[in-house]
Design a protein around this motif. Sequence first.
Motif, PDB file in Angstrom:
ATOM      1  N   GLY A  80       0.813  -1.205   0.000  1.00  0.00           N
ATOM      2  CA  GLY A  80       0.000   0.000   0.000  1.00  0.00           C
ATOM      3  C   GLY A  80       0.849   1.259   0.000  1.00  0.00           C
ATOM      4  N   LEU A  81       1.929   1.257   0.785  1.00  0.00           N
ATOM      5  CA  LEU A  81       2.823   2.422   0.824  1.00  0.00           C
ATOM      6  C   LEU A  81       3.483   2.641  -0.528  1.00  0.00           C
ATOM      7  N   ALA A  82       3.963   1.567  -1.163  1.00  0.00           N
ATOM      8  CA  ALA A  82       4.607   1.698  -2.473  1.00  0.00           C
ATOM      9  C   ALA A  82       3.624   2.251  -3.496  1.00  0.00           C
ATOM     10  N   SER A  83       2.374   1.811  -3.437  1.00  0.00           N
ATOM     11  CA  SER A  83       1.362   2.331  -4.360  1.00  0.00           C
ATOM     12  C   SER A  83       1.120   3.821  -4.124  1.00  0.00           C
ATOM     13  N   LEU A  84       1.017   4.226  -2.872  1.00  0.00           N
ATOM     14  CA  LEU A  84       0.784   5.641  -2.562  1.00  0.00           C
ATOM     15  C   LEU A  84       1.972   6.512  -2.951  1.00  0.00           C
ATOM     16  N   VAL A  85       3.180   6.021  -2.741  1.00  0.00           N
ATOM     17  CA  VAL A  85       4.366   6.783  -3.157  1.00  0.00           C
ATOM     18  C   VAL A  85       4.375   6.945  -4.673  1.00  0.00           C
ATOM     19  N   THR A  86       4.007   5.888  -5.396  1.00  0.00           N
ATOM     20  CA  THR A  86       3.923   5.983  -6.854  1.00  0.00           C
ATOM     21  C   THR A  86       2.898   7.038  -7.256  1.00  0.00           C
ATOM     22  N   ALA A  87       1.749   7.076  -6.565  1.00  0.00           N
ATOM     23  CA  ALA A  87       0.740   8.091  -6.856  1.00  0.00           C
ATOM     24  C   ALA A  87       1.292   9.493  -6.580  1.00  0.00           C
ATOM     25  N   ALA A  88       2.029   9.644  -5.488  1.00  0.00           N
ATOM     26  CA  ALA A  88       2.631  10.943  -5.181  1.00  0.00           C
ATOM     27  C   ALA A  88       3.659  11.331  -6.235  1.00  0.00           C
ATOM     28  N   LEU A  89       4.410  10.365  -6.740  1.00  0.00           N
ATOM     29  CA  LEU A  89       5.372  10.643  -7.807  1.00  0.00           C
ATOM     30  C   LEU A  89       4.657  11.050  -9.092  1.00  0.00           C
ATOM     31  N   GLY A  90       3.510  10.412  -9.361  1.00  0.00           N
ATOM     32  CA  GLY A  90       2.714  10.843 -10.508  1.00  0.00           C
ATOM     33  C   GLY A  90       2.250  12.274 -10.351  1.00  0.00           C
ATOM     34  N   LEU A 129       5.008  -3.713  -7.097  1.00  0.00           N
ATOM     35  CA  LEU A 129       4.843  -2.321  -6.690  1.00  0.00           C
ATOM     36  C   LEU A 129       6.134  -1.720  -6.139  1.00  0.00           C
ATOM     37  N   THR A 130       6.980  -2.540  -5.564  1.00  0.00           N
ATOM     38  CA  THR A 130       8.288  -2.026  -5.135  1.00  0.00           C
ATOM     39  C   THR A 130       9.088  -1.560  -6.333  1.00  0.00           C
ATOM     40  N   GLU A 131       9.111  -2.375  -7.383  1.00  0.00           N
ATOM     41  CA  GLU A 131       9.820  -1.988  -8.611  1.00  0.00           C
ATOM     42  C   GLU A 131       9.187  -0.764  -9.246  1.00  0.00           C
ATOM     43  N   VAL A 132       7.847  -0.712  -9.296  1.00  0.00           N
ATOM     44  CA  VAL A 132       7.152   0.418  -9.912  1.00  0.00           C
ATOM     45  C   VAL A 132       7.473   1.710  -9.167  1.00  0.00           C
ATOM     46  N   MET A 133       7.483   1.668  -7.854  1.00  0.00           N
ATOM     47  CA  MET A 133       7.814   2.849  -7.066  1.00  0.00           C
ATOM     48  C   MET A 133       9.228   3.345  -7.388  1.00  0.00           C
ATOM     49  N   LEU A 134      10.181   2.437  -7.422  1.00  0.00           N
ATOM     50  CA  LEU A 134      11.569   2.833  -7.677  1.00  0.00           C
ATOM     51  C   LEU A 134      11.761   3.308  -9.106  1.00  0.00           C
ATOM     52  N   SER A 135      11.150   2.628 -10.072  1.00  0.00           N
ATOM     53  CA  SER A 135      11.255   3.062 -11.467  1.00  0.00           C
ATOM     54  C   SER A 135      10.616   4.428 -11.666  1.00  0.00           C
ATOM     55  N   SER A 136       9.453   4.632 -11.047  1.00  0.00           N
ATOM     56  CA  SER A 136       8.783   5.932 -11.160  1.00  0.00           C
ATOM     57  C   SER A 136       9.628   7.034 -10.530  1.00  0.00           C
ATOM     58  N   ALA A 137      10.237   6.729  -9.400  1.00  0.00           N
ATOM     59  CA  ALA A 137      11.117   7.713  -8.759  1.00  0.00           C
ATOM     60  C   ALA A 137      12.296   8.055  -9.654  1.00  0.00           C
ATOM     61  N   ALA A 138      12.835   7.053 -10.358  1.00  0.00           N
ATOM     62  CA  ALA A 138      13.945   7.308 -11.275  1.00  0.00           C
ATOM     63  C   ALA A 138      13.514   8.227 -12.410  1.00  0.00           C
ATOM     64  N   VAL A 139      12.330   7.987 -12.963  1.00  0.00           N
ATOM     65  CA  VAL A 139      11.839   8.828 -14.056  1.00  0.00           C
ATOM     66  C   VAL A 139      11.612  10.254 -13.574  1.00  0.00           C
ATOM     67  N   VAL A 140      11.007  10.417 -12.392  1.00  0.00           N
ATOM     68  CA  VAL A 140      10.778  11.760 -11.860  1.00  0.00           C
ATOM     69  C   VAL A 140      12.109  12.456 -11.583  1.00  0.00           C
TER      70      VAL A 140
END
Length: 659
Positions: A80-90, A129-140
């Motif tokens: 859940g935290l990884a999903s929310l962080v990804t949303a915040a990165l979006g 979701l762990t990978e998605v969070m880290l990949s999204s953070a890299a893109v941002v």
Amino acid sequence: MVALAVGVRVWNALRGAALWGDDAWGHVSYMLFLDTFGGVPWADQGWSYFHPPLHYVLGWGLASLGSGETLIRGTALWGGLASLVTAALGARLVRIASPGFPGLSLLGFAAIAFLPVHLYVSAMPGNKLTEVMLSSAAVVMFVGSGGGLRRSLGRDVATGVLLGLALLAAFSGLLALLAILASLIGSHWMGRESGPAARGPGSSPVARAALICGVAGVLCAPFYLRNLAEFGTPFRKSSDFPPVHAIESQQPPGQRNLTDYMSFPLATFTRPEPRSRPLLHSVWASAYLTTWSDAHRQSDVAASPAERQRELRWRSRMLLLGLVPTLVALLGAGACARDVWRGKRLETTVPVLWLAAANLSAYAVHAAYTPTWAATKAAYLLGASVSYAVFLVRGVEQLAGARGSRVLAGAAVAATLVAGGVAAAVNSEGWLLPRRADSPAAAAVFYQFGEYERARRIYGRLVTGAPYPVPWLENLAAVELAEGRFATAERFYRRAEALAQEGDPLRQSRLAVAMALAGDPEAARERLDRALAVERQPELLANRAVLRAASGDWEGARLDLDEALESEPEMVPAWLARAEVARRMGQGDRAREARASAARHACQSPRRFPYGLGTGEVLEWGVGRRWLLVLGSDAGAFRAALPDFYREVCDELSRGETG
């Protein structure tokens, strides 16, 4: 809005049914492998053991707390935290793309946070979701440096670190790396680099790409080089594991053709079943179905016809509600492509488009390479989450910017928020749909931590309701045996044997172990004799050797142990038995050698079958599949090697104890 997004995830993590999700037991077995053996498993050892280790190290930390409930709920909270962080990165990416409209960033957050696939995947224990969070953070991070248009050494290093961590979480971290590299090269080809920074040392796209790849490689290379050395490829997949291959080879449709990528049947809305014929042959309809509904919603309790119809109705409603945000996002994707053509918003648009293209292409290739209905779930597209947020907001901007279309833009925002609100209710366990029972995988976790009563309740329910209760009877027997109720364990094993539709030498071994512990070692040995006359399996030989030794037949025990260890040299209980047999036979040197072998194998991660844990096979969530007896130093003494034996034996041998 943020509170609702947090609340739904916390509710599902703490109050939802335990441990449902794609390959849940396989993922948790990986965590337990780290906890039990202290090393990273090999791809060919189990169901989900091919993944990189980063996500599972978190689970290892939770497992070290000694509670199955903590492990189950903790991994769900992390998802859940990884999903929310990804949303915040979006939201952050939207803010960078549209700095003049800060309110749109909240829409970008909602686009991800309330997307049904994010809501239902967030409670699963997997690594995606762990990978998605880290990949999204890299893109941002990369976009914050100018998206390839300006050089920022610190941000490039940080981008490389995040990409390296993403690659240590899942193979699909490669997609974000490719998107960033394509953005660098694309910006250079379009001649968009400008300013002093673009002409400085190390500012060329090749130099920046080398820096980012180099930093990422330093972090993730050891794992991938390990695979390369062992398997000849850095990306060893689970499809090479025989049980996985056997299942995939039986799943429809079995092959793909061009029409599977060109159709989008109306049945997507009227008959939203992922295994219905229209959806089996439509890749993108399957993606849409599983983006906007949990169409793979797993349960071991058959729903009543009324409940089933209610679930299908809510599924159809979600698919209809998802039309507006999906179409607006497609409009926004087209607007982003036009922006690139016109040389506008390149800092955000180019990386976002490449990220979406990489994920969509990988999804299409995966669907063809693995032509099964399970391979078309939208979880494989989660890597494009931040792209979806940007596209949706860009689509709203397009509607708002057109003459007389502000009402349409407002309606699009309202439709997106309504779809998100309904998705939150539908995907909150027990709100609009019935709460499911805890999964069989949860019982296996409770067993591993010695929480036998909780495991017993789940397996007992499954025995009562299953049309073929054999695996559940055997799991229930294993729980009874582990708790010292040997006669009850024997009774359940006998029931399983009577109902079994196939022969299995290991089933004979399981029953023999229970019989021996229940006080009839002679009958147990006779059963092993009969089974070994059919097939010489090392586990059966090792257990017969212990029973022979317990009755004073040292030479017979030695012969059995030597044969067993030649076939399966990593059986620590067998090495300990070999040491004890040698001691009893007056062979001191041989006893010390056997004990040293036991210590060596006990204190290193296994390369072959992981005794005490298993392969993480997700079909029967089996426990106690390969019981091994431990020979005691007292005459006639023996016991079963429980999971704790494998966790503790290294330390015990190091202290000079027998284990």
